[in-house]
Scaffold this active site. Structure first.
Site, mmCIF file in Angstrom:
data_model
loop_
_atom_site.group_PDB
_atom_site.id
_atom_site.type_symbol
_atom_site.label_atom_id
_atom_site.label_comp_id
_atom_site.label_asym_id
_atom_site.label_seq_id
_atom_site.Cartn_x
_atom_site.Cartn_y
_atom_site.Cartn_z
ATOM 1 N N GLN A 1 -21.782 11.803 -24.925
ATOM 2 C CA GLN A 1 -21.115 12.739 -25.601
ATOM 3 C C GLN A 1 -21.740 13.878 -24.719
ATOM 4 O OE1 GLN A 1 -20.526 13.870 -29.489
ATOM 5 N NE2 GLN A 1 -18.349 12.816 -28.754
ATOM 6 N N TYR B 1 -14.947 22.034 -32.345
ATOM 7 C CA TYR B 1 -16.091 22.813 -31.496
ATOM 8 C C TYR B 1 -15.594 23.770 -30.552
ATOM 9 C CZ TYR B 1 -18.961 19.678 -34.434
ATOM 10 O OH TYR B 1 -19.954 19.092 -35.439
ATOM 11 N N ARG C 1 -13.401 12.868 -26.579
ATOM 12 C CA ARG C 1 -12.566 12.794 -28.313
ATOM 13 C C ARG C 1 -11.784 14.095 -29.161
ATOM 14 N NH1 ARG C 1 -16.893 11.605 -33.027
ATOM 15 N NH2 ARG C 1 -16.097 9.614 -33.343
ATOM 16 N N GLY D 1 -18.453 3.514 -37.466
ATOM 17 C CA GLY D 1 -19.853 4.329 -37.298
ATOM 18 C C GLY D 1 -20.912 4.059 -38.879
ATOM 19 N N ARG D 2 -20.351 4.138 -40.190
ATOM 20 C CA ARG D 2 -21.812 4.748 -40.524
ATOM 21 C C ARG D 2 -22.917 2.842 -41.074
ATOM 22 N NH1 ARG D 2 -18.932 7.811 -43.195
ATOM 23 N NH2 ARG D 2 -17.824 6.470 -45.192
#
Length: 391
Positions: A104, A191, A239, A339-340
């Site tokens: 990424q 971002y 993304r 994810g987690r």
């Protein structure tokens, strides 16, 4: 309906299953010998990704494309020769296990602090508006790392924006040299790229300005064109986090229009996938993984699906096989990102497929400087069972 564990053709790449390990910042890098080296992945990082190589697709933690992108401490990058060299063992070990790994690429834009930037410079953005209420992990006045308010940015000049496109392309070239199978462009979570796309935030008057849809998305499209030219069609993902508020993003009344246009344009440009992310809440938790109308309803996703020939990845709160498979069964997405659960379950695919219980990591070990603790010390289910039997 397609099984979560069935192979999937992602452009020219055959994935072993439809499970994705999404980007997760873990702050486990090592400082380079020179300031220009940036932060480097180390042997622990290589082990971490190797342990999780049974997933269909690994997308690495976010990497700075340039020193001006260093918005958070202890985050790796791909702008120096030292970083290229340091990432090679990671990709080699993932490939040796039969895995696929994308890198990424990001630039945080205004979500940065001058203490982490070259010569203490101000963050850069599409705007000079500060991300009031947002914090970044940076150096305090005493030199210690802590969460601090993002600094006021300066707006990039037109020529600087064009130059930033070339910087993304160079980062993609570096990722290819480091052995990555492809790259993901981070255009989500408030971002830099999203700072250009948001119609309420981008008030510029140049060719990258918010006056038209084409202008607001021009920065992203130029980046995609440059990176696809470097890596080739089918090896570049993007993304997106439509309707997200992370990074103090203002409400954008044109979100749906922008999203559908971006997806259609990405399809024209040979993007491999669109990675859809639920917004991050202030405490870092994800919202529910179900398709909720207030975010991306089925009709809107169906429109996007009809205009984009690539794959859709869904990420946000998935924690079990049932909800992941149900989302695949809608036919609106192709791959599911966990994810987690990947933090404490290096063998997550096997646990999901065989119905084995999932381990849960304590949140206090997500980001730590305590070496292997909470990073590569989680056993597989087979190792856990063998240890119990031997006790």
């Amino acid at each position: 309906m397609a099984s979560l564990f069935a192979p999937f053709d992602l452009g020219p790449i055959k994935l072993r299953n439809r499970v994705v390990m999404p980007p997760m910042t873990r702050t486990r890098t090592t400082e380079g010998d020179l300031p220009t080296d940036g932060d480097l992945p180390n042997a622990m990082v290589a082990t971490y990704y190797e342990q999780r190589a049974s997933t269909g697709l690994i997308i690495s933690e976010a990497n700075d494309i340039d020193q001006s992108s260093h918005g958070y401490a202890r985050i790796p990058g791909i702008h120096s020769e030292a970083q290229i060299k340091a990432w090679r063992p990671v990709t080699e070990r993932v490939h040796a296990k039969g895995g696929t790994i994308f890198m990424q690429l990001w630039h945080v834009g205004r979500l940065a602090h001058s203490s982490l930037l070259p010569n203490g410079q101000a963050p850069v953005s599409s705007t000079d508006q500060q991300a009031v209420g947002s914090e970044v992990f940076a150096h305090g006045p005493d030199g210690r790392l802590r969460f601090m308010a993002a600094d006021k940015p300066r707006a990039l000049g037109t020529g600087e924006v064009t130059a930033m496109v070339a910087t993304f392309a160079k980062a993609a070239a570096n990722a290819r040299k480091a052995g990555f199978d492809g790259v993901e462009i981070h255009a989500a979570n408030g971002y830099l790229i999203e700072q250009f796309m948001n119609s309420a935030l981008n008030t510029r008057t140049d060719q990258y300005g918010g006056s038209t849809l084409e202008n607001r998305t021009r920065f992203l499209m130029e980046i995609v064109d440059a990176v696809v030219a470097e890596f080739g069609p089918g090896r570049v993902g993007v993304r997106l986090s439509p309707f997200g508020k992370y990074g103090s993003m203002p409400n954008d009344p044109l979100t749906e229009e922008t999203f559908l246009y971006v997806v259609e344009q990405l399809g024209r440009r040979g993007a491999a996938y669109v990675h859809l992310l639920y917004e991050l809440l202030p405490d870092g938790n994800m919202e529910s993984a179900t398709f909720e109308a207030r975010h991306l309803d089925h009709a809107m996703l169906a429109k996007a699906r009809a205009s984009f020939p690539g794959a859709f990845i869904w990420c946000g709160g998935f924690a079990d096989r049932e909800t992941a498979q149900a989302s695949l069964d809608t036919g609106l997405v192709d791959l599911i990102a966990f994810g987690r659960p990947y933090i404490a379950n290096p063998d997550l695919v096997e646990r999901l497929e065989k119905g084995w219980p999932l381990a849960v990591a304590d949140r206090s070990v997500y980001y730590t400087r305590n070496g292997e603790l909470g990073f590569i010390d989680f056993p597989t289910y087979a190792e856990e069972t063998a240890a119990c039997n031997a006790a």
